[in-house]
Enzyme design. Structure first.
Site, PDB file in Angstrom:
ATOM      1  N   CYS A 200       0.454   8.183  -1.874  1.00 40.42           N
ATOM      2  CA  CYS A 200       0.145   6.763  -1.642  1.00 40.42           C
ATOM      3  C   CYS A 200       0.509   6.325  -0.224  1.00 40.42           C
ATOM      4  CB  CYS A 200       0.882   5.891  -2.647  1.00 40.42           C
ATOM      5  SG  CYS A 200       0.410   6.238  -4.333  1.00 40.42           S
ATOM      6  N   SER A 478       7.551  -0.153  -8.902  1.00 40.74           N
ATOM      7  CA  SER A 478       6.897   0.764  -7.984  1.00 40.74           C
ATOM      8  C   SER A 478       7.316   0.411  -6.570  1.00 40.74           C
ATOM      9  CB  SER A 478       5.389   0.597  -8.127  1.00 40.74           C
ATOM     10  OG  SER A 478       4.735   1.126  -7.006  1.00 40.74           O
TER      11      SER A 478
END
Length: 576
Positions: A200, A478
């Site tokens: 990511c 997250s």
């Protein structure tokens, strides 16, 4: 360095040396090894390669480069793989319970492979969030000469002239639900948000822990920055293979590298870059493997007095590729050194000290992605710790990109017994502006598995409510979460922490400036509520790996670890 003399002190002598090991050597000949290769040091090259996600798909190629480096330096590389659970795919459903438990499974499986085959050193390659700390944990646990390699970041997608990452996709779900993004737009975005291999793209957990690998000294300088699809990453693979042989020759082991000082350096880097709150879980877990007490509060103390000066998503504007092009983690550490915030005498994977490595860096802060430390984005780290009668063992919140008036919040509690209930309420707009959303029973043991709450927090952001409500949980967030979202509240509800006794309407105060997380419930009222408490909520996990994890896992503030650590050990693997 090669030959039996050097082998006489190494673990691999147990499988390659002497007449009684003839059967063992026959196995090695079967795989095409020469006599010379059999009597060289055996180096484990562990990867988390799989087809689960883009984070891991490039690791196999990079492992071949690392093996070439080991061979060049007269070692014999032996490649093996371990698992990963990819948070982006596990997010928002029951699969997320497997994520944190996978960190322990990664460390355990690499340990067992190394022990069983008596490998002398370790090059570990990882891409997804939990695989990075898992791989670093086992390096320290085994205390072998070790070099860590990050698989690299993904390239950003381009949508309507701007960079987008998977964070934008999670937030787009909330915007679609609010009517601001059409289904057709969503379809276009999902097809272009992740255009390459790699992890990511913002300063989420993978890139945070990749930066940690450099700052803690287990990875070669600047090895974490280059995007995964760049073939030039292979140079770092080869260099890492050569580096591990140098460490082996000099008997520089993982615990010579990972010390209290190097853990402090790593925490500084996380703060400076507005990194993921999950570093508050993983740094204590890595410390535990070395027998060092470095808990959530110690991490947060460093966050509090470290300036935040690298403008990265999710709190800021830029993605990991931009940081790489601005000079990467070494330039950030050079800025920290200017302010006297780096321990320079720490050993690194190159065999040189941190100070010697930073002396080689000639690039300076660009003032755009990396601000000069004298003029930071904010004077306190992007992540801060909270404590109070609602979190006696602490909690953590990422405030990077938030203004001073946004980091103080008082409001009535709206309590949910699990994340799914909260997500459904958010989707149905069944909450009010000014409330503190409480999600409990999501801790490591009570969840089980300590899920991340990105679906819920991203939906709030997508609805434009990210700054109008606060959220607290004994679960995790997250690295892509933004807004006033407090995680790691300890003790967790399942262990009878105060979060178990919050009721709708209780007034909760969150203050990231003073570090307070409390609720206005008297001691007498608390005692009465405890009296009525039926005990931990039953879960559907009564067997299997997740049940086993729930039985073994310890307190969040100590890293949610599952074994006694180096303080209890009676031997070191390298010395057997």
């Amino acid at each position: 360095m090669s030959g039996s003399n050097f082998k006489s002190t190494l673990p691999s002598r147990h499988v390659t040396e002497g007449p009684e090991r003839a059967p063992h050597r026959s196995y090695l000949y079967a795989m095409g090894l020469s006599e010379e290769e059999i009597h060289q040091p055996l180096v484990g090259v562990a990867t988390c390669w799989n087809e689960a996600a883009p984070c891991n798909i490039a690791l196999s190629r990079q492992a071949q480069a690392a093996k070439m480096g080991v061979k060049e330096a007269k070692g014999t590389p032996r490649e093996f793989t371990t698992i990963t659970v990819t948070d982006g795919i596990a997010m928002g459903h029951e699969g997320m319970r497997a994520s944190l438990a996978s960190r322990e499974a990664i460390a355990d499986s690499v340990e067992l492979t190394m022990r069983g085959h008596c490998y002398d050193a370790l090059v570990g390659l990882a891409g997804c969030d939990k695989s990075l700390p898992g791989m670093m944990m086992v390096m320290v646990r085994l205390n072998v000469p070790s070099v860590f390699i990050y698989g690299g970041t993904i390239l950003p997608g381009r949508f309507e002239g701007r960079d987008i990452t998977v964070q934008d996709m999670f937030e787009a779900v909330g915007k679609h639900q609010a009517g601001d993004v059409s289904e057709a737009e969503l379809k276009v975005m999902e097809a272009i948000a992740c255009p390459s291999s790699g992890s990511c793209g913002g300063q989420f957990t993978a890139n945070t822990m990749a930066g940690v690998s450099e700052a803690i000294g287990l990875a070669l300088m600047n090895s974490s920055g280059m995007p995964a699809p760049y073939e030039s990453r292979d140079r770092y693979g080869e260099a890492s293979g050569r580096a591990v042989m140098n460490l082996l020759e000099k008997n520089i082991r993982a615990r010579d590298v990972v010390t209290l000082k190097s853990l402090q350096n790593a925490a500084r880097l996380v703060a400076a870059t507005g990194g993921s709150t999950n570093a508050g879980l993983h740094l204590p877990a890595i410390a535990h493997e070395a027998g060092i007490e470095f808990f959530l509060e110690d991490v947060c103390d460093i966050f509090r007095d470290t300036p935040y000066f690298v403008d990265l998503k999710p709190g800021g504007s830029y993605v990991a590729t931009d940081l790489y092009e601005a000079g990467g983690v070494p330039v950030v550490m050079k800025e920290l050194r200017k302010a006297g915030l780096m321990h320079e005498d720490c050993m690194t994977a190159s065999g040189y000290s941190m100070g010697e490595e930073l002396d080689k860096i000639d690039r300076e802060a660009d003032g755009k992605v990396i601000y000069p430390i004298e003029t930071p984005i904010s004077t306190t780290g992007g992540v801060v710790g909270l404590k109070g009668n609602l979190a006696p063992e602490g909690a953590i919140v990422k405030i990077a990109g938030m203004s001073e008036d946004e980091v103080v919040f008082t409001g009535p509690a709206r309590v949910f017994e699990c994340e799914q209930d909260a997500f459904e309420a958010v989707q149905a707009r069944a909450y009010e502006e000014g409330e503190v959303i409480v999600i409990r029973n999501e801790g490591p043991s009570g969840g089980p598995g300590m899920r991340e709450m990105l679906s819920t927090t991203a939906a709030l952001s997508g609805q434009g409510m990210g700054k109008k409500v606060a959220l607290i949980t004994d679960g995790r967030f997250s690295g892509a979460t933004r807004g006033f979202c407090v995680g790691h509240v300890g003790p967790e509800a399942a262990h009878g922490g105060p979060i178990a006794f919050v009721e709708d309407g209780d007034m909760i105060t969150l203050n990231a400036i003073t570090g307070d997380l409390s609720f206005d419930v008297s001691d007498d009222e608390m005692a009465a509520r405890k009296e009525k408490w039926p005990g931990p909520r039953e879960t559907i996990y009564s067997s299997g790996a997740i049940w086993k994890y729930a039985q073994q896992v310890g307190a969040t503030y100590k890293g949610a670890v599952t074994h006694p650590g180096a303080k209890a050990e009676r031997h070191v693997y390298m010395d057997l």
